[in-house]
Design a protein around this motif. Structure first.
Motif, mmCIF file in Angstrom:
data_model
loop_
_atom_site.group_PDB
_atom_site.id
_atom_site.type_symbol
_atom_site.label_atom_id
_atom_site.label_comp_id
_atom_site.label_asym_id
_atom_site.label_seq_id
_atom_site.Cartn_x
_atom_site.Cartn_y
_atom_site.Cartn_z
ATOM 1 N N UNK A 278 0.847 -1.194 0.000
ATOM 2 C CA UNK A 278 0.000 0.000 0.000
ATOM 3 C C UNK A 278 0.883 1.245 0.000
ATOM 4 N N UNK A 279 0.663 2.180 -0.916
ATOM 5 C CA UNK A 279 1.498 3.389 -0.972
ATOM 6 C C UNK A 279 1.440 4.178 0.332
ATOM 7 N N UNK A 280 2.566 4.727 0.727
ATOM 8 C CA UNK A 280 2.628 5.495 1.965
ATOM 9 C C UNK A 280 1.663 6.670 1.940
ATOM 10 N N UNK A 281 1.485 7.261 0.760
ATOM 11 C CA UNK A 281 0.609 8.429 0.638
ATOM 12 C C UNK A 281 -0.862 8.091 0.867
ATOM 13 N N UNK A 282 -1.204 6.799 0.827
ATOM 14 C CA UNK A 282 -2.603 6.400 0.981
ATOM 15 C C UNK A 282 -2.854 5.617 2.267
ATOM 16 N N UNK A 283 -1.852 5.598 3.131
ATOM 17 C CA UNK A 283 -2.001 4.938 4.428
ATOM 18 C C UNK A 283 -3.122 5.602 5.222
ATOM 19 N N UNK A 284 -4.071 4.804 5.679
ATOM 20 C CA UNK A 284 -5.191 5.320 6.454
ATOM 21 C C UNK A 284 -6.390 5.753 5.632
ATOM 22 N N UNK A 285 -6.267 5.752 4.320
ATOM 23 C CA UNK A 285 -7.369 6.201 3.455
ATOM 24 C C UNK A 285 -8.575 5.272 3.569
ATOM 25 N N UNK A 286 -9.758 5.857 3.591
ATOM 26 C CA UNK A 286 -11.007 5.096 3.622
ATOM 27 C C UNK A 286 -11.709 5.244 2.274
ATOM 28 N N UNK A 287 -12.097 4.120 1.700
ATOM 29 C CA UNK A 287 -12.738 4.093 0.387
ATOM 30 C C UNK A 287 -14.148 3.535 0.545
ATOM 31 N N UNK A 288 -15.134 4.275 0.076
ATOM 32 C CA UNK A 288 -16.526 3.833 0.138
ATOM 33 C C UNK A 288 -16.954 3.252 -1.205
ATOM 34 N N UNK A 289 -17.431 2.024 -1.176
ATOM 35 C CA UNK A 289 -17.961 1.388 -2.385
ATOM 36 C C UNK A 289 -19.482 1.447 -2.302
ATOM 37 N N UNK B 140 -22.418 0.317 2.109
ATOM 38 C CA UNK B 140 -22.490 -0.991 2.747
ATOM 39 C C UNK B 140 -21.137 -1.692 2.729
ATOM 40 N N UNK B 141 -20.217 -1.234 1.872
ATOM 41 C CA UNK B 141 -18.864 -1.784 1.839
ATOM 42 C C UNK B 141 -17.863 -0.632 1.909
ATOM 43 N N UNK B 142 -17.000 -0.670 2.904
ATOM 44 C CA UNK B 142 -15.932 0.323 3.012
ATOM 45 C C UNK B 142 -14.595 -0.397 3.127
ATOM 46 N N UNK B 143 -13.575 0.233 2.579
ATOM 47 C CA UNK B 143 -12.221 -0.311 2.612
ATOM 48 C C UNK B 143 -11.306 0.721 3.250
ATOM 49 N N UNK B 144 -10.476 0.291 4.186
ATOM 50 C CA UNK B 144 -9.473 1.187 4.745
ATOM 51 C C UNK B 144 -8.093 0.590 4.502
ATOM 52 N N UNK B 145 -7.176 1.434 4.047
ATOM 53 C CA UNK B 145 -5.834 1.002 3.688
ATOM 54 C C UNK B 145 -4.862 1.266 4.832
ATOM 55 N N UNK B 146 -4.021 0.274 5.128
ATOM 56 C CA UNK B 146 -3.015 0.408 6.182
ATOM 57 C C UNK B 146 -1.684 -0.103 5.639
ATOM 58 N N UNK B 147 -0.718 0.775 5.546
ATOM 59 C CA UNK B 147 0.593 0.371 5.059
ATOM 60 C C UNK B 147 1.409 -0.248 6.195
ATOM 61 N N UNK B 148 2.082 -1.361 5.908
ATOM 62 C CA UNK B 148 2.940 -1.988 6.903
ATOM 63 C C UNK B 148 2.637 -3.461 7.072
ATOM 64 N N UNK B 149 3.346 -4.082 7.995
ATOM 65 C CA UNK B 149 3.145 -5.491 8.296
ATOM 66 C C UNK B 149 2.094 -5.637 9.389
ATOM 67 N N UNK B 150 1.349 -6.717 9.318
ATOM 68 C CA UNK B 150 0.218 -6.893 10.216
ATOM 69 C C UNK B 150 0.631 -6.883 11.685
ATOM 70 N N UNK B 151 1.738 -7.558 12.000
ATOM 71 C CA UNK B 151 2.124 -7.616 13.410
ATOM 72 C C UNK B 151 2.575 -6.255 13.930
ATOM 73 N N UNK B 152 2.936 -5.347 13.016
ATOM 74 C CA UNK B 152 3.299 -3.993 13.439
ATOM 75 C C UNK B 152 2.073 -3.092 13.588
ATOM 76 N N UNK B 153 1.022 -3.374 12.825
ATOM 77 C CA UNK B 153 -0.169 -2.520 12.843
ATOM 78 C C UNK B 153 -1.298 -3.075 13.701
ATOM 79 N N UNK B 154 -1.141 -4.309 14.159
ATOM 80 C CA UNK B 154 -2.236 -4.980 14.852
ATOM 81 C C UNK B 154 -2.703 -4.219 16.088
ATOM 82 N N UNK B 155 -1.767 -3.698 16.886
ATOM 83 C CA UNK B 155 -2.146 -3.006 18.111
ATOM 84 C C UNK B 155 -3.041 -1.802 17.810
#
Length: 289
Positions: free
Chosen positions: A217-228, A255-270
């Motif tokens: 995921x591009x750093x510039x789009x980290x945290x972005x929320x996308x509504x479908x 009814x469907x939203x997507x949020x982007x998170x850049x990084x590895x899961x174990x680093x972002x899980x908390x």
């Protein structure tokens, strides 16, 4: 799989071949990186262990794109060319001759197919019983098996199958009106986000929130929320899907939203867990995939 201790002051010493002996879900390049990550992993190891017990079940999905949908000895390029979608829109990355430098596609991408060959609108009927394979899906969506949409829809259909396996009881609960999914390591999926709108047909009475977590995921789009808010549209200018897409109101609850998170899961899980435990998310089902 990357070393779970990557980025902890010292470089990785090689490939991550040391699996956690308890959960088997994370790997390390060395004893030192495993030791440095021990405190963080201790909190998640038991949860990973329980999830890994379902590996055999989730490794046999009926919704992977099958060569049965291709003619014998037909290449994917030939298949896409005959369907009229070779190197178009979301299809551009489905063969070796696609763009060499892919980037996140617009959620406004359509199927580039006529309306009778794609799910551009809501289904005419609800799912009477669980879908068990592509034949069931195509029949339910009134699409001929000659349609190539399975190439792109195996992402949301695999989610559908995984959720059926992982949390059937929660889905049947009347209090569960929201479904939260952690989706790890997306790559090509980022180029075909519009296809995930099909989740609103698969879970018509749920609000689906998809957390995409991964280094692609591009750093510039980290945290972005996308509504479908609508289904991916077809190519027919007189189809109702085009009008519904134009009339979608900005800010309307999707009814469907997507949020982007850049990084590895174990680093972002908390961070994700802290959000998950907020009161207004207390009825969300958290399906880790």
């Amino acid at each position: 799989m990357e070393c779970a201790g990557k980025g902890r002051g010292t470089r990785c010493l090689g490939p991550p071949t040391r699996l956690c002996t308890r959960c088997g879900a994370v790997a390390y390049c060395s004893v030192s990186h495993q030791f440095s990550h021990r405190k963080e992993h201790k909190e998640e190891c038991e949860r990973f262990e329980q999830q890994m017990k379902r590996v055999d079940a989730v490794n046999h999905f009926p919704f992977a794109f099958s060569r049965e949908l291709l003619r014998k000895q037909e290449s994917r390029c030939s298949f896409l060319t005959k369907a009229g979608v070779h190197r178009l829109g979301m299809w551009a990355h489905e063969c070796p001759c696609g763009p060499s430098s892919p980037s996140l596609r617009s959620i406004n991408d359509g199927w580039d197919l006529p309306q009778d060959l794609c799910p551009c609108r809501g289904p005419v009927s609800s799912i009477s019983k669980g879908l068990t394979g592509w034949v069931d899906y195509y029949e339910w969506r009134c699409i001929p098996l000659s349609s190539p949409v399975a190439l792109l829809l195996h992402w949301p259909l695999t989610l559908y199958r995984a959720i059926q396996i992982a949390c059937t009881e929660s889905l049947n609960s009347e209090t569960c009106n929201k479904l939260r999914i952690h989706y790890l390591g997306p790559e090509k999926e980022l180029l075909q986000l519009a296809a995930f709108a099909e989740l609103q047909a698969l879970f018509p009475d749920k609000q689906v929130h998809l957390e995409l977590i991964g280094p692609a995921i591009p750093e510039s789009r980290d945290g972005e929320i996308i509504n479908l808010q609508t289904y991916a549209h077809c190519q027919d200018i007189d189809c109702f899907c085009g009008f519904s897409s134009e009339s979608a109101v900005s800010g309307k609850s999707a009814s469907v939203t997507i949020q982007l998170h850049r990084g590895l899961y174990h680093d972002r899980f908390r961070d994700l867990v802290e959000v998950y435990f907020l009161p207004h998310l207390s009825h969300w089902t958290d399906a880790l995939l």
